[in-house]
Design an enzyme around this catalytic site. Structure first.
Site, PDB file in Angstrom:
ATOM      1  N   HIS A 211     -10.430   6.700   2.291  1.00 18.59           N
ATOM      2  CA  HIS A 211      -9.693   6.097   3.680  1.00 18.59           C
ATOM      3  C   HIS A 211     -11.101   5.866   4.270  1.00 18.59           C
ATOM      4  O   HIS A 211     -11.754   7.033   4.547  1.00 18.59           O
ATOM      5  CB  HIS A 211      -8.833   6.201   4.108  1.00 18.59           C
ATOM      6  CG  HIS A 211      -7.514   6.212   3.314  1.00 18.59           C
ATOM      7  ND1 HIS A 211      -6.723   7.122   2.955  1.00 18.59           N
ATOM      8  CD2 HIS A 211      -7.110   5.961   2.748  1.00 18.59           C
ATOM      9  CE1 HIS A 211      -4.986   6.358   3.076  1.00 18.59           C
ATOM     10  NE2 HIS A 211      -6.159   4.839   1.987  1.00 18.59           N
TER      11      HIS A 211
ATOM     12  N   TYR B 262      -3.422  11.352 -10.833  1.00 17.70           N
ATOM     13  CA  TYR B 262      -2.889  11.520 -12.125  1.00 17.70           C
ATOM     14  C   TYR B 262      -3.168   9.581 -13.188  1.00 17.70           C
ATOM     15  O   TYR B 262      -2.643   8.977 -12.198  1.00 17.70           O
ATOM     16  CB  TYR B 262      -0.936  10.811 -12.078  1.00 17.70           C
ATOM     17  CG  TYR B 262      -0.957  12.753 -11.710  1.00 17.70           C
ATOM     18  CD1 TYR B 262      -0.789  13.420 -13.174  1.00 17.70           C
ATOM     19  CD2 TYR B 262      -0.736  13.719 -10.853  1.00 17.70           C
ATOM     20  CE1 TYR B 262      -0.549  15.407 -13.183  1.00 17.70           C
ATOM     21  CE2 TYR B 262      -0.731  15.030 -10.881  1.00 17.70           C
ATOM     22  CZ  TYR B 262      -0.441  15.125 -11.633  1.00 17.70           C
ATOM     23  OH  TYR B 262       0.186  16.749 -12.044  1.00 17.70           O
TER      24      TYR B 262
ATOM     25  N   GLY C  11       2.689   2.606  -2.944  1.00 17.64           N
ATOM     26  CA  GLY C  11       2.346   2.945  -4.788  1.00 17.64           C
ATOM     27  C   GLY C  11       3.054   1.554  -5.098  1.00 17.64           C
ATOM     28  O   GLY C  11       3.930   2.673  -6.483  1.00 17.64           O
ATOM     29  N   THR C  12       3.000   0.394  -4.733  1.00 15.75           N
ATOM     30  CA  THR C  12       3.614   0.180  -6.146  1.00 15.75           C
ATOM     31  C   THR C  12       3.649  -0.331  -7.015  1.00 15.75           C
ATOM     32  O   THR C  12       4.140  -0.641  -8.132  1.00 15.75           O
ATOM     33  CB  THR C  12       4.305  -1.860  -5.258  1.00 15.75           C
ATOM     34  OG1 THR C  12       3.254  -2.253  -4.888  1.00 15.75           O
ATOM     35  CG2 THR C  12       5.149  -1.251  -3.680  1.00 15.75           C
TER      36      THR C  12
ATOM     37  N   LYS D   8       0.860  -1.470   0.022  1.00 14.70           N
ATOM     38  CA  LYS D   8      -0.135   0.073   0.099  1.00 14.70           C
ATOM     39  C   LYS D   8       0.575   1.662  -0.108  1.00 14.70           C
ATOM     40  O   LYS D   8       0.247   2.398   0.342  1.00 14.70           O
ATOM     41  CB  LYS D   8      -0.765  -0.202   1.140  1.00 14.70           C
ATOM     42  CG  LYS D   8      -1.885  -1.288   1.450  1.00 14.70           C
ATOM     43  CD  LYS D   8      -2.707  -1.730   0.064  1.00 14.70           C
ATOM     44  CE  LYS D   8      -3.320  -0.418  -0.929  1.00 14.70           C
ATOM     45  NZ  LYS D   8      -3.909  -0.679  -2.247  1.00 14.70           N
TER      46      LYS D   8
ATOM     47  N   GLY E  25      -6.668   3.917  -4.785  1.00 16.01           N
ATOM     48  CA  GLY E  25      -7.057   5.529  -4.834  1.00 16.01           C
ATOM     49  C   GLY E  25      -8.509   5.565  -4.187  1.00 16.01           C
ATOM     50  O   GLY E  25      -9.175   6.680  -3.752  1.00 16.01           O
ATOM     51  N   ARG E  26      -9.095   4.214  -3.698  1.00 17.14           N
ATOM     52  CA  ARG E  26     -10.141   4.322  -2.573  1.00 17.14           C
ATOM     53  C   ARG E  26      -9.911   5.299  -1.670  1.00 17.14           C
ATOM     54  O   ARG E  26      -8.752   5.839  -1.168  1.00 17.14           O
ATOM     55  CB  ARG E  26     -10.285   3.275  -2.086  1.00 17.14           C
ATOM     56  CG  ARG E  26     -11.122   1.983  -3.632  1.00 17.14           C
ATOM     57  CD  ARG E  26     -10.501   0.500  -3.446  1.00 17.14           C
ATOM     58  NE  ARG E  26     -11.860  -0.385  -3.634  1.00 17.14           N
ATOM     59  CZ  ARG E  26     -11.342  -1.463  -3.264  1.00 17.14           C
ATOM     60  NH1 ARG E  26     -10.830  -1.947  -3.206  1.00 17.14           N
ATOM     61  NH2 ARG E  26     -12.552  -2.107  -4.148  1.00 17.14           N
TER      62      ARG E  26
END
Length: 312
Positions: free
Chosen positions: A279, A260, A71-72, A69, A276-277
């Protein structure tokens, strides 16, 4: 004896080991260990193992080791814009899952994409960063490998971690406790919550630095990658010694999604909808507890890597 030798040759041929192209500079550690070099040399004598177009599977010269979590997936997709990068599609989990690791490098190689000799093969498995056994195993494969580590604000990463598992349960129509039930125990922060441990970056980084010098690990600022991806990707290109092929025009902000997306050869693509859900809403007092909990660990991490990040 002759049948035995023939059998050994056929076994190596089935592995289709093609020598990888580790990025070695003067004074660096040696490349793959002796066993792998011998297997690769033997395979060269039998067949170059390449497809008709000259492509072949190669062991990765770069691994995105984490963090979960952090950004891989975004990093891998952006890096794949470069024509000299060939990326494995799925998380391989070779070094952290015993059922995979026990099958050896031949199995690992079979999971890699076909690539041209000049291309850099990349795989990403976010769990590697927090798995105790992985650094030594990766080092055993290739001490000269270049590692990419993308990190976010530890508190935000915890919330993203919970959000992913929560939605996985929702999709299966299974109940799942609120984040407060995980974060709080007996009125105190639950330090046994696994998501908290994954955000203690200094502990995991210490383990990696036992086997790799810091110059072998490039840390990508995941928060900046979200806000302004191009400068971060430029740094990755330089670290991997790739020619500067990715441009600012490859990125555009999608107002609907709120992050992006990528533009490649006139084709637009965005990350999966699971990325990008939003939280969950968390009590500000609990958030402050999270920030306080990570304050000292963050300082230790900054000292360890010789740089700071804009985290709470």
């Amino acid at each position: 004896m002759a049948p035995l030798l023939l059998g050994a040759v056929m076994l190596v041929a089935q592995l289709q080991l093609v020598p990888s192209r580790p990025a070695v500079v003067p004074g660096d550690e040696p490349g793959l260990p002796e066993l792998v070099r011998k297997a690769a040399a033997l395979q060269e004598e039998i067949s170059d193992g390449a497809a008709p177009n000259g492509s072949a599977q190669q062991l990765p010269q770069t691994i995105i080791i984490g963090v979960r979590k952090g950004g891989t997936r975004a990093l891998l997709e952006m890096l794949s814009l470069h024509p000299d990068v060939a990326a494995a599609e799925n998380e391989v989990h070779f070094f952290d899952w015993e059922e995979h690791y026990s099958q050896g490098l031949g199995w690992y190689l079979s999971q890699m994409p076909f690539s041209a000799p000049h291309q850099l093969t990349v795989e990403k498995t976010p769990a590697y960063f927090t798995s105790p056994k992985v650094p030594e195993r990766v080092h055993g494969m290739n001490p000269a490998i270049r590692l990419l580590l993308i990190l976010r604000d530890p508190s935000e990463r915890v919330l993203s971690d919970y959000t992913q598992v929560f939605y996985n349960h929702v999709q299966k129509r299974k109940p799942y406790p609120s984040i407060e039930e995980f974060l709080v125990r007996d009125g105190r922060l639950n330090v046994d919550y696994k998501a908290l441990n994954r955000s203690l970056y200094h502990l995991h980084m210490q383990n990696w630095l036992r086997f790799f010098p810091l110059r072998r690990i490039h840390i990508v600022d995941g928060d900046r990658l979200i806000r302004d991806p191009f400068p971060e990707i430029q740094k990755v290109e330089r670290f991997l010694r790739l020619s500067p092929q990715i441009n600012a025009s490859n990125f555009y902000f999608n107002k609907t999604k709120g992050f992006y997306c990528l533009r490649d050869s006139g084709r637009d693509r965005c990350l999966h909808e699971s990325k990008g859900r939003a939280h969950p809403q968390v009590d500000p007092r609990l958030l402050n507890k999270l920030h306080e909990y990570f304050h000292e660990p963050n300082k230790k991490f900054f000292e360890l890597v010789g740089r700071t990040f804009d985290w709470h």
